[in-house]
Design a protein around this motif. Structure first.
Motif, PDB file in Angstrom:
ATOM      1  N   THR A   1       0.838  -1.197   0.000  1.00  0.00           N
ATOM      2  CA  THR A   1       0.000   0.000   0.000  1.00  0.00           C
ATOM      3  C   THR A   1       0.874   1.249   0.000  1.00  0.00           C
ATOM      4  N   VAL A   2       0.442   2.263  -0.750  1.00  0.00           N
ATOM      5  CA  VAL A   2       1.184   3.529  -0.779  1.00  0.00           C
ATOM      6  C   VAL A   2       0.966   4.264   0.541  1.00  0.00           C
ATOM      7  N   ILE A   3       2.083   4.610   1.183  1.00  0.00           N
ATOM      8  CA  ILE A   3       2.007   5.357   2.443  1.00  0.00           C
ATOM      9  C   ILE A   3       2.153   6.850   2.189  1.00  0.00           C
ATOM     10  N   ALA A   4       3.038   7.214   1.282  1.00  0.00           N
ATOM     11  CA  ALA A   4       3.282   8.643   1.047  1.00  0.00           C
ATOM     12  C   ALA A   4       3.933   8.853  -0.310  1.00  0.00           C
ATOM     13  N   ASN A   5       3.700  10.026  -0.867  1.00  0.00           N
ATOM     14  CA  ASN A   5       4.419  10.483  -2.059  1.00  0.00           C
ATOM     15  C   ASN A   5       5.287  11.657  -1.641  1.00  0.00           C
ATOM     16  N   LYS A   6       6.528  11.651  -2.066  1.00  0.00           N
ATOM     17  CA  LYS A   6       7.459  12.701  -1.650  1.00  0.00           C
ATOM     18  C   LYS A   6       8.192  13.237  -2.855  1.00  0.00           C
ATOM     19  N   ARG A   7       8.837  14.388  -2.668  1.00  0.00           N
ATOM     20  CA  ARG A   7       9.808  14.887  -3.641  1.00  0.00           C
ATOM     21  C   ARG A   7      11.180  14.873  -2.994  1.00  0.00           C
TER      22      ARG A   7
ATOM     23  N   ALA B  93       9.440  10.347  -5.151  1.00  0.00           N
ATOM     24  CA  ALA B  93       9.677   9.132  -4.374  1.00  0.00           C
ATOM     25  C   ALA B  93       8.355   8.694  -3.776  1.00  0.00           C
ATOM     26  N   THR B  94       8.111   7.399  -3.797  1.00  0.00           N
ATOM     27  CA  THR B  94       6.891   6.861  -3.207  1.00  0.00           C
ATOM     28  C   THR B  94       7.281   5.866  -2.126  1.00  0.00           C
TER      29      THR B  94
ATOM     30  N   LEU C 293      11.036   3.887  -5.509  1.00  0.00           N
ATOM     31  CA  LEU C 293      10.075   3.212  -4.650  1.00  0.00           C
ATOM     32  C   LEU C 293      10.790   2.722  -3.397  1.00  0.00           C
ATOM     33  N   TYR C 294      10.411   3.290  -2.265  1.00  0.00           N
ATOM     34  CA  TYR C 294      11.063   2.935  -1.007  1.00  0.00           C
ATOM     35  C   TYR C 294      10.117   2.170  -0.104  1.00  0.00           C
ATOM     36  N   GLY C 295      10.700   1.315   0.749  1.00  0.00           N
ATOM     37  CA  GLY C 295       9.928   0.579   1.738  1.00  0.00           C
ATOM     38  C   GLY C 295       9.771   1.382   3.024  1.00  0.00           C
ATOM     39  N   PRO C 296       9.192   0.769   4.055  1.00  0.00           N
ATOM     40  CA  PRO C 296       8.842   1.486   5.285  1.00  0.00           C
ATOM     41  C   PRO C 296       9.923   1.441   6.356  1.00  0.00           C
ATOM     42  N   LEU C 297      11.064   0.830   6.051  1.00  0.00           N
ATOM     43  CA  LEU C 297      12.089   0.708   7.088  1.00  0.00           C
ATOM     44  C   LEU C 297      12.801   2.048   7.204  1.00  0.00           C
ATOM     45  N   CYS C 298      13.201   2.369   8.402  1.00  0.00           N
ATOM     46  CA  CYS C 298      13.890   3.643   8.579  1.00  0.00           C
ATOM     47  C   CYS C 298      15.368   3.412   8.324  1.00  0.00           C
ATOM     48  N   MET C 299      15.687   2.981   7.101  1.00  0.00           N
ATOM     49  CA  MET C 299      17.044   2.578   6.742  1.00  0.00           C
ATOM     50  C   MET C 299      17.275   2.956   5.294  1.00  0.00           C
TER      51      MET C 299
ATOM     52  N   MET D 206       0.040   7.599  -8.427  1.00  0.00           N
ATOM     53  CA  MET D 206      -0.621   6.868  -7.345  1.00  0.00           C
ATOM     54  C   MET D 206      -0.942   7.810  -6.204  1.00  0.00           C
ATOM     55  N   ASN D 207      -2.033   7.513  -5.524  1.00  0.00           N
ATOM     56  CA  ASN D 207      -2.414   8.283  -4.341  1.00  0.00           C
ATOM     57  C   ASN D 207      -2.159   7.452  -3.094  1.00  0.00           C
ATOM     58  N   VAL D 208      -2.071   8.143  -1.969  1.00  0.00           N
ATOM     59  CA  VAL D 208      -1.949   7.460  -0.690  1.00  0.00           C
ATOM     60  C   VAL D 208      -3.099   6.459  -0.552  1.00  0.00           C
ATOM     61  N   ASN D 209      -2.781   5.273  -0.017  1.00  0.00           N
ATOM     62  CA  ASN D 209      -3.730   4.157   0.166  1.00  0.00           C
ATOM     63  C   ASN D 209      -4.000   3.346  -1.103  1.00  0.00           C
ATOM     64  N   ASP D 210      -3.458   3.756  -2.233  1.00  0.00           N
ATOM     65  CA  ASP D 210      -3.526   2.893  -3.417  1.00  0.00           C
ATOM     66  C   ASP D 210      -2.676   1.653  -3.164  1.00  0.00           C
ATOM     67  N   HIS D 211      -2.942   0.595  -3.947  1.00  0.00           N
ATOM     68  CA  HIS D 211      -2.169  -0.641  -3.790  1.00  0.00           C
ATOM     69  C   HIS D 211      -1.263  -0.864  -4.985  1.00  0.00           C
ATOM     70  N   VAL D 212      -0.121  -1.479  -4.711  1.00  0.00           N
ATOM     71  CA  VAL D 212       0.754  -1.926  -5.798  1.00  0.00           C
ATOM     72  C   VAL D 212       0.976  -3.427  -5.638  1.00  0.00           C
ATOM     73  N   VAL D 213       1.327  -4.062  -6.755  1.00  0.00           N
ATOM     74  CA  VAL D 213       1.594  -5.496  -6.765  1.00  0.00           C
ATOM     75  C   VAL D 213       3.031  -5.700  -7.213  1.00  0.00           C
ATOM     76  N   ILE D 214       3.819  -6.340  -6.380  1.00  0.00           N
ATOM     77  CA  ILE D 214       5.206  -6.660  -6.736  1.00  0.00           C
ATOM     78  C   ILE D 214       5.207  -8.101  -7.241  1.00  0.00           C
ATOM     79  N   HIS D 215       5.732  -8.302  -8.432  1.00  0.00           N
ATOM     80  CA  HIS D 215       5.627  -9.612  -9.093  1.00  0.00           C
ATOM     81  C   HIS D 215       6.898 -10.453  -8.918  1.00  0.00           C
ATOM     82  N   ASN D 216       6.732 -11.750  -9.180  1.00  0.00           N
ATOM     83  CA  ASN D 216       7.864 -12.694  -9.204  1.00  0.00           C
ATOM     84  C   ASN D 216       8.653 -12.693  -7.899  1.00  0.00           C
TER      85      ASN D 216
END
Ligand SMILES: Cc1ncc(COP(=O)(O)O)c(C=O)c1O
Lengths: 82, 451
Positions: free
Chosen positions: B319-325, B332-333, B367-373, B387-397
């Motif tokens: 799920t999209v948490i935030a869109n940033k510049r 950056a999403t 595209l970044y994950g939620p880890l503070c790293m 994409m807007n906040v709360n939209d879903h993405v699908v990561i394949h394979n």
């Protein structure tokens, strides 16, 4: 907020800046916002107009508009008021 | 008046010149459903992020690979490589299809036994088997693949203390023309180590030499490397026939076939460039059929294919948490699935699609994950619809290695769901809770309290 008044914007969202020769694509809502700025609307008036017409809350749109105008500035399409 | 559907305002400058390495357009349609189940429904029922596995894709891939080999070679046996994905539900799909088990630790060995695999159909690989594990595997009649001389001597010693004769093969490493050459595991072919080890086994009289094994590496982009490997194993088999009149039961060519993923740094998508199942099967089968073996003597061909059988069956919904510049103006999403769930983000440019709508506009996004790293980057650069906040993405394979190499880090791990062939979704691993992590901890008494 001052929009570059020389811009040519086509209906299909094609935008040309004769000053620099650069061209852009802009989505319909982006084109609409540019048109509102060209009419001389302030940021607040733009927010009123868009949130009236579209399914979006004020906070979300304000944030997206700020992001959008930031990009317009980096492309020199918009100038901060002096 | 009904309000219009909102899309974020968006503008991009036309860049002239060649498309960049990351400039490939991503015109993939949204992935609204997986095997007939709506992504939005899956997320509502099971949470986000969510691992989703498709039983249908697993079975389809298995049958396709089995057919590629069985139409070219008379005796073929697959052994499911547990480390690739050892969720029991997944293992059992492969076992139902007829796969044996290929394990590389005592933990995996016991898991295969508790899944109900016949111990004589467990292949025990790996460089670190303990004496107790070797005793157990010997008594059970499992196939023990010897990795080094110390293990060979240990096993000869074990053979003296149990009534069964250990059933063994040796792992052989070799130059197949690919780089890097994996020479860390097993006995080398070119310098004669492998032949030496085989002589020791034959002279000891204590071990039942069943076959030869090699695993030349992983994500091998050259089918021909397997032809070289098969020929070298066939050569060793011939030497055993000539010197000891010993006929091997099987040759095990290991795993390593490339999946449809795209390796980082590749210009073209992996689905266009990686060898097909038929190409691998052709290379191996013809090398064996054209070797010295007569038709009746052809040994059983064992394959331990891992990632190529399961990568495509796995998805991560996020799920999209935030869109940033970023400071440079880059978009950056942030999404709620990070590299702690997607270990393979370090190797692959995973294909990612949105799960809803489909804006005709695309933007280049990190595209970044939620880890503070800082390392938590899923894609440096990807062209995605707005994409807007709360939209879903699908990561394949994502089916291979992630569900074994994932880690609990910062966030708890999510549910894993299997969609069966009738489009029913089953949880096959529960999401973690506070107790999954804290339950194994102990606090010494003097640390129990503080002011
Ligand atoms: C001995 C052995 N067999 C099979 C495999 C599965 O390999 P892959 O997933 O590349 O097919 C591995 C993976 O490292 C392995 O070490």
């Amino acid at each position: 907020m001052k929009i570059n008044q020389n811009l040519a914007v086509s209906e299909s969202g094609f935008l040309f800046n004769p000053g620099t020769g650069e061209s852009f694509t802009v989505n319909p809502i982006g084109a609409e916002i540019i048109a509102l700025f060209r009419k001389g609307m302030t940021q607040d008036q733009v927010i009123d107009s868009i949130t009236d017409q579209y399914h979006v809350d004020r906070n979300t749109f304000e944030k997206d508009l700020q992001d959008f105008t930031g990009i317009l500035k980096t492309y020199s399409l918009l100038k901060q008021d002096d | 008046m009904e309000k219009k559907i909102y899309e974020r305002p968006h503008i991009v400058r036309f860049e002239t010149g060649m498309p960049g390495k990351f400039g490939m357009r991503n015109d993939l349609p949204p992935t609204t459903h997986i095997d007939g189940v709506a992504v939005s429904e899956l997320v509502t029922r099971f949470g986000s992020p969510l691992f989703v596995l498709s039983e249908n894709s697993i079975r389809t891939a298995y049958r396709k690979l089995y057919k590629a080999f069985s139409t070219r070679y008379p005796k073929v046996q697959f052994a499911w490589s547990y480390k690739t994905n050892y969720l029991s539900a997944v293992c059992n799909i492969f076992h139902q299809e007829g796969s044996w088990a290929e394990v590389v630790s005592g933990f995996e060995y016991d898991k295969a036994i508790s899944n109900g695999v016949d111990p004589r159909k467990i292949i025990f690989n790996g460089p670190a088997k303990t004496r107790e594990e070797l005793v157990k595997a010997t008594e059970n009649g499992s196939l023990i693949h010897i990795d080094h001389l110390d293990e060979l001597y240990l096993l000869i010693d074990v053979a003296g203390s149990v009534s069964q004769k250990p059933r063994v093969a040796i792992r052989v490493n070799m130059d197949t023309g690919i780089y890097p050459m994996w020479d860390r595991f097993g006995f080398n072919y070119e310098n004669g180590q492998a032949w030496d080890a085989l002589n020791k086994i034959m002279h000891s009289g204590k071990l039942d030499l069943m076959g030869l094994h090699t695993h030349i590496g992983t994500f091998i982009m050259s089918a021909n490397a397997y032809a070289v490997a098969a020929s070298k194993l066939a050569d060793l088999a011939r030497s055993l026939q000539q010197k000891f009149n010993h006929h091997l039961k099987y040759l095990d060519l290991g795993g390593g076939f490339a999946s449809k993923n795209t390796l980082k740094g590749s210009y073209l998508p992996g689905s266009d460039t990686n060898p097909s199942f038929n190409e691998y099967a052709e290379a191996i089968s013809s090398a064996l059929i054209n070797s010295h073996f007569t038709q009746g003597e052809l040994p059983l061909l064992i394959l331990e294919t891992g990632r190529a059988l399961i990568d495509e069956a796995g998805y991560i919904l996020s799920t999209v948490i935030a869109n940033k510049r970023m400071s440079t103006g880059r978009r950056a999403t942030i999404i709620d699935a990070g590299v702690s769930l997607l270990f393979t983000a370090f190797w692959y440019q995973h294909q990612i699609t949105v799960a809803q709508g489909n804006s005709q506009y695309r933007e280049d996004t990190s595209l970044y994950g939620p880890l503070c790293m800082n390392i938590d980057c899923i894609r440096d650069s990807i062209n995605l619809p707005l994409m807007n906040v709360n939209d879903h993405v699908v990561i394949h394979n994502t089916g291979a290695y992630n569900l074994t190499q994932w880690m609990q880090f910062i966030h708890l791990r999510p549910n894993v769901v299997l969609i069966d062939e009738k489009s029913n979704a089953h949880i096959v691993r529960n999401k973690e809770d506070q107790d999954s992590v804290n339950g194994n901890e102990m606090i010494p008494e003097h640390l129990a309290k503080f002011e």
